[in-house]
Design a protein around this motif. Sequence first.
Motif, PDB file in Angstrom:
ATOM      1  N   UNK A  46       0.836  -1.242  -0.026  1.00  0.00           N
ATOM      2  CA  UNK A  46       0.063  -0.079  -0.018  1.00  0.00           C
ATOM      3  C   UNK A  46       0.709   1.245  -0.013  1.00  0.00           C
ATOM      4  N   UNK A  47       1.963   1.190   0.738  1.00  0.00           N
ATOM      5  CA  UNK A  47       2.964   2.142   1.013  1.00  0.00           C
ATOM      6  C   UNK A  47       3.491   2.820  -0.570  1.00  0.00           C
ATOM      7  N   UNK A  48       3.707   1.859  -1.365  1.00  0.00           N
ATOM      8  CA  UNK A  48       4.524   2.108  -2.762  1.00  0.00           C
ATOM      9  C   UNK A  48       3.210   2.765  -3.547  1.00  0.00           C
ATOM     10  N   UNK A  49       2.021   2.532  -3.393  1.00  0.00           N
ATOM     11  CA  UNK A  49       1.092   3.338  -4.075  1.00  0.00           C
ATOM     12  C   UNK A  49       0.901   4.732  -3.744  1.00  0.00           C
ATOM     13  N   UNK A  50       1.656   5.324  -2.627  1.00  0.00           N
ATOM     14  CA  UNK A  50       2.034   6.822  -2.362  1.00  0.00           C
ATOM     15  C   UNK A  50       2.848   7.334  -3.635  1.00  0.00           C
ATOM     16  N   UNK A  51       3.184   6.349  -4.535  1.00  0.00           N
ATOM     17  CA  UNK A  51       4.100   7.138  -5.597  1.00  0.00           C
ATOM     18  C   UNK A  51       3.621   6.944  -6.857  1.00  0.00           C
ATOM     19  N   UNK A  52       3.754   7.466  -7.818  1.00  0.00           N
ATOM     20  CA  UNK A  52       3.281   7.266  -9.318  1.00  0.00           C
ATOM     21  C   UNK A  52       4.390   6.220 -10.071  1.00  0.00           C
ATOM     22  N   UNK A  53       4.175   5.080  -9.574  1.00  0.00           N
ATOM     23  CA  UNK A  53       5.437   4.042 -10.044  1.00  0.00           C
ATOM     24  C   UNK A  53       4.503   3.444 -11.336  1.00  0.00           C
ATOM     25  N   UNK A  54       3.195   3.544 -11.765  1.00  0.00           N
ATOM     26  CA  UNK A  54       2.779   2.852 -12.651  1.00  0.00           C
ATOM     27  C   UNK A  54       3.183   3.694 -14.279  1.00  0.00           C
ATOM     28  N   UNK A  55       3.918   2.934 -15.143  1.00  0.00           N
ATOM     29  CA  UNK A  55       4.376   3.757 -16.199  1.00  0.00           C
ATOM     30  C   UNK A  55       2.984   4.008 -17.292  1.00  0.00           C
ATOM     31  N   UNK A  56       2.140   3.647 -16.882  1.00  0.00           N
ATOM     32  CA  UNK A  56       0.964   3.504 -17.745  1.00  0.00           C
ATOM     33  C   UNK A  56      -0.320   4.466 -17.198  1.00  0.00           C
ATOM     34  N   UNK A  57       0.156   5.016 -15.986  1.00  0.00           N
ATOM     35  CA  UNK A  57      -1.218   5.755 -15.312  1.00  0.00           C
ATOM     36  C   UNK A  57      -0.703   6.707 -14.748  1.00  0.00           C
ATOM     37  N   UNK A  58      -1.474   8.130 -14.573  1.00  0.00           N
ATOM     38  CA  UNK A  58      -1.163   9.310 -13.778  1.00  0.00           C
ATOM     39  C   UNK A  58       0.445   9.515 -13.676  1.00  0.00           C
ATOM     40  N   UNK A  59       0.881   9.554 -14.899  1.00  0.00           N
ATOM     41  CA  UNK A  59       2.581   9.542 -14.825  1.00  0.00           C
ATOM     42  C   UNK A  59       3.066  10.738 -14.584  1.00  0.00           C
ATOM     43  N   UNK A  60       2.257  11.973 -14.478  1.00  0.00           N
ATOM     44  CA  UNK A  60       2.650  13.411 -13.826  1.00  0.00           C
ATOM     45  C   UNK A  60       2.394  13.822 -12.428  1.00  0.00           C
ATOM     46  N   UNK A  61       1.519  12.949 -11.905  1.00  0.00           N
ATOM     47  CA  UNK A  61       1.074  12.954 -10.447  1.00  0.00           C
ATOM     48  C   UNK A  61       2.250  12.914  -9.548  1.00  0.00           C
ATOM     49  N   UNK A  62       2.136  13.977  -8.695  1.00  0.00           N
ATOM     50  CA  UNK A  62       3.140  14.115  -7.635  1.00  0.00           C
ATOM     51  C   UNK A  62       3.081  13.081  -6.666  1.00  0.00           C
ATOM     52  N   UNK A  63       4.098  12.589  -5.988  1.00  0.00           N
ATOM     53  CA  UNK A  63       4.257  11.695  -5.019  1.00  0.00           C
ATOM     54  C   UNK A  63       3.372  12.291  -3.805  1.00  0.00           C
ATOM     55  N   UNK A  64       2.655  11.401  -3.191  1.00  0.00           N
ATOM     56  CA  UNK A  64       1.673  11.782  -1.864  1.00  0.00           C
ATOM     57  C   UNK A  64       2.775  11.531  -0.678  1.00  0.00           C
ATOM     58  N   UNK A  65       3.575  12.572  -0.183  1.00  0.00           N
ATOM     59  CA  UNK A  65       4.376  12.139   0.841  1.00  0.00           C
ATOM     60  C   UNK A  65       3.940  12.153   2.139  1.00  0.00           C
ATOM     61  N   UNK A  66       2.746  13.029   2.356  1.00  0.00           N
ATOM     62  CA  UNK A  66       2.047  13.061   3.483  1.00  0.00           C
ATOM     63  C   UNK A  66       1.409  11.499   3.757  1.00  0.00           C
TER      64      UNK A  66
END
Length: 230
Positions: A46-66
């Motif tokens: 679940x923690x990894x989903x704080x990042x935009x790791x998917x190369x096919x989706x939301x590629x410009x979205x900022x990481x959710x550090x909070x």
Amino acid sequence: MDKILLMLQLQAELNEATNGDNWTSGITKNNKVINWKRCIYMECAEMIDSFTWKHWKNIDKEADWDNLQIEVVDVWHFIMSLAIENYSQTRRGRIDDLAQNISELDSFAKINKKHALFAVQNDVIEKIESIMIDTLSRGALNLEKLISDFFDLVLMAGLDLESLYKLYVGKNILNQFRQDHGYKDGSYIKVWGCEEDNVVMKRVLDENSSVKPSELYRELTKLYLALNKS
């Protein structure tokens, strides 16, 4: 060491209240098997989903550090639980012995200094995956490596001992609040308005850094009751 010891004590108390007096045996009071390792690697996913790791989706979205920081604290709940259980089952010692041994780790000295910088996203993900590997191994648990990897992650997530402690106490109180308001039977409302309760709790802490645990519980109660009346 004092903050580590207090967090371990709070976690043991929460586990006892939630799972029964014999939770370190690996069975809850409702005869459910406890698997702290699984809790850790699932929370890490679940923690990894704080990042935009998917190369096919939301590629410009900022990481959710909070959100990452909150997830780090969630993992800490489970790592402490696993450590307490391990010390109990292997007769390595009591909670104060565990706290002492944790405080002597080289990685602990690193987080015992003020820190507020985020690491590179891919490096953070690799560290999270290292923690997953620590818990997915079929061999004997290397508890010291797991805790050291976690403390590395604490720094990479822009936290230190003080901020980890503050967020942990906040989440501990929120977990107590959840248990008292129907979390187990499914009646608890986790999304307050348009925000998760985690976010609300963190905002209360940010707005009043000196809030005491009992005051935080009362504030959460007030906000939750207001939600249910609306």
